[in-house]
Motif scaffolding. Structure first.
Motif, short mmCIF file in Angstrom:
data_model
loop_
_atom_site.label_atom_id
_atom_site.label_comp_id
_atom_site.label_asym_id
_atom_site.label_seq_id
_atom_site.Cartn_x
_atom_site.Cartn_y
_atom_site.Cartn_z
N ASP A 298 -7.39 -1.52 -4.46
CA ASP A 298 -7.40 -1.63 -6.25
C ASP A 298 -7.12 -2.60 -6.50
O ASP A 298 -6.84 -3.51 -8.01
CB ASP A 298 -5.79 -0.34 -5.96
CG ASP A 298 -6.52 0.93 -6.16
OD1 ASP A 298 -5.47 1.67 -5.46
OD2 ASP A 298 -7.00 1.59 -6.35
N ASN B 198 -0.28 5.26 -8.58
CA ASN B 198 0.36 5.75 -7.73
C ASN B 198 -0.33 5.64 -5.84
O ASN B 198 -1.89 5.40 -6.79
CB ASN B 198 0.51 7.04 -8.05
CG ASN B 198 2.12 7.14 -9.05
OD1 ASN B 198 2.30 6.17 -9.42
ND2 ASN B 198 1.68 8.45 -9.34
N SER B 199 0.18 5.59 -5.08
CA SER B 199 -0.53 5.86 -3.73
C SER B 199 -1.68 4.67 -3.56
O SER B 199 -2.96 4.49 -4.03
CB SER B 199 -1.05 7.35 -3.37
OG SER B 199 -0.80 8.18 -3.81
N LEU B 200 -1.28 3.05 -4.37
CA LEU B 200 -2.33 2.11 -4.41
C LEU B 200 -2.52 2.08 -3.30
O LEU B 200 -1.32 2.08 -2.03
CB LEU B 200 -1.28 1.61 -5.23
CG LEU B 200 -1.20 1.05 -7.06
CD1 LEU B 200 0.35 0.08 -7.11
CD2 LEU B 200 -2.68 0.84 -7.45
N LYS B 201 -3.79 1.74 -2.85
CA LYS B 201 -4.82 1.44 -1.86
C LYS B 201 -5.17 -0.19 -2.00
O LYS B 201 -5.29 -1.05 -3.16
CB LYS B 201 -6.11 1.49 -1.80
CG LYS B 201 -5.40 3.23 -1.86
CD LYS B 201 -7.01 4.24 -1.90
CE LYS B 201 -6.74 5.03 -1.69
NZ LYS B 201 -7.91 6.20 -1.73
N ARG C 89 -4.99 9.36 -8.15
CA ARG C 89 -3.59 8.80 -8.24
C ARG C 89 -3.18 7.66 -9.47
O ARG C 89 -2.42 7.35 -9.24
CB ARG C 89 -4.88 7.46 -7.30
CG ARG C 89 -4.86 8.25 -5.99
CD ARG C 89 -5.30 7.22 -4.78
NE ARG C 89 -6.45 6.29 -5.47
CZ ARG C 89 -6.52 4.93 -5.70
NH1 ARG C 89 -5.09 4.41 -5.11
NH2 ARG C 89 -7.39 4.44 -5.96
N SER D 41 3.49 2.33 -5.81
CA SER D 41 2.74 2.65 -7.70
C SER D 41 3.55 1.28 -8.51
O SER D 41 4.73 0.27 -8.50
CB SER D 41 3.88 3.43 -8.26
OG SER D 41 3.45 4.76 -7.25
N SER E 221 -1.53 -4.96 2.27
CA SER E 221 -1.72 -3.47 3.64
C SER E 221 -0.63 -3.26 4.58
O SER E 221 0.47 -4.93 5.14
CB SER E 221 -3.45 -3.41 4.19
OG SER E 221 -3.19 -4.71 4.82
N ALA F 110 0.81 -0.81 0.32
CA ALA F 110 -0.01 -0.14 0.53
C ALA F 110 1.15 1.10 -0.17
O ALA F 110 1.66 1.53 0.77
CB ALA F 110 -1.15 0.16 1.08
N GLY F 111 0.39 2.16 -0.55
CA GLY F 111 1.39 3.77 -0.91
C GLY F 111 1.72 3.27 -1.89
O GLY F 111 2.91 4.88 -2.42
#
Length: 130
Positions: free
Chosen positions: A90, A84-87, A67, A17, A130, A14-15
């Protein structure tokens, strides 16, 4: 017929790219609007990002706006999705899709629906931990 092959998926924290690529072959690439869709397990395929045949118009789902960035290189028959800033939410299989430009107005809501796209790649898995 247009053949589409995605690449660039993988496992990321998470976070982080990732950059997805989609290589097109078969017909004149600049005759097609392109889209990225995704499908998580047990869910319907959903729109992520789209780009007009010229690249001048881009549009995004609210869930990825700010994002993700879609781009294309018509000289090399490629479309990209910079994520970017993947969660964790996603996480999904990501699909590249093509719609003939005469069949779709990229400025309309139809351009966000899977049914508007005639050609699809096989998908690439993106997993965000996560």
């Amino acid at each position: 017929q247009v053949q589409l092959v995605e690449s660039g998926g993988g496992l990321v924290q998470a976070g982080g790219s990732l950059r997805l690529s989609c290589a097109a072959s078969g017909r004149t690439f600049s005759n097609y609007h392109m889209g990225w869709f995704r499908q998580a397990p047990g869910k319907e395929r959903e729109f992520g990002a789209g780009i007009s045949w010229s690249g001048r118009i881009t549009f995004y789902a609210d869930s990825v706006k700010g994002r993700f960035t879609i781009s294309r290189d018509n000289a090399n028959n490629m479309v990209y999705l910079q994520m970017n800033s993947l969660k964790p939410e996603d996480t999904a299989v990501y699909y590249c899709a093509a719609a003939p430009k005469y069949s779709l107005d990229s400025r309309t809501p139809d351009a966000r629906t899977p049914d508007a796209y005639a050609y699809w790649g096989q998908g690439t898995q993106v997993t965000v931990s996560s």
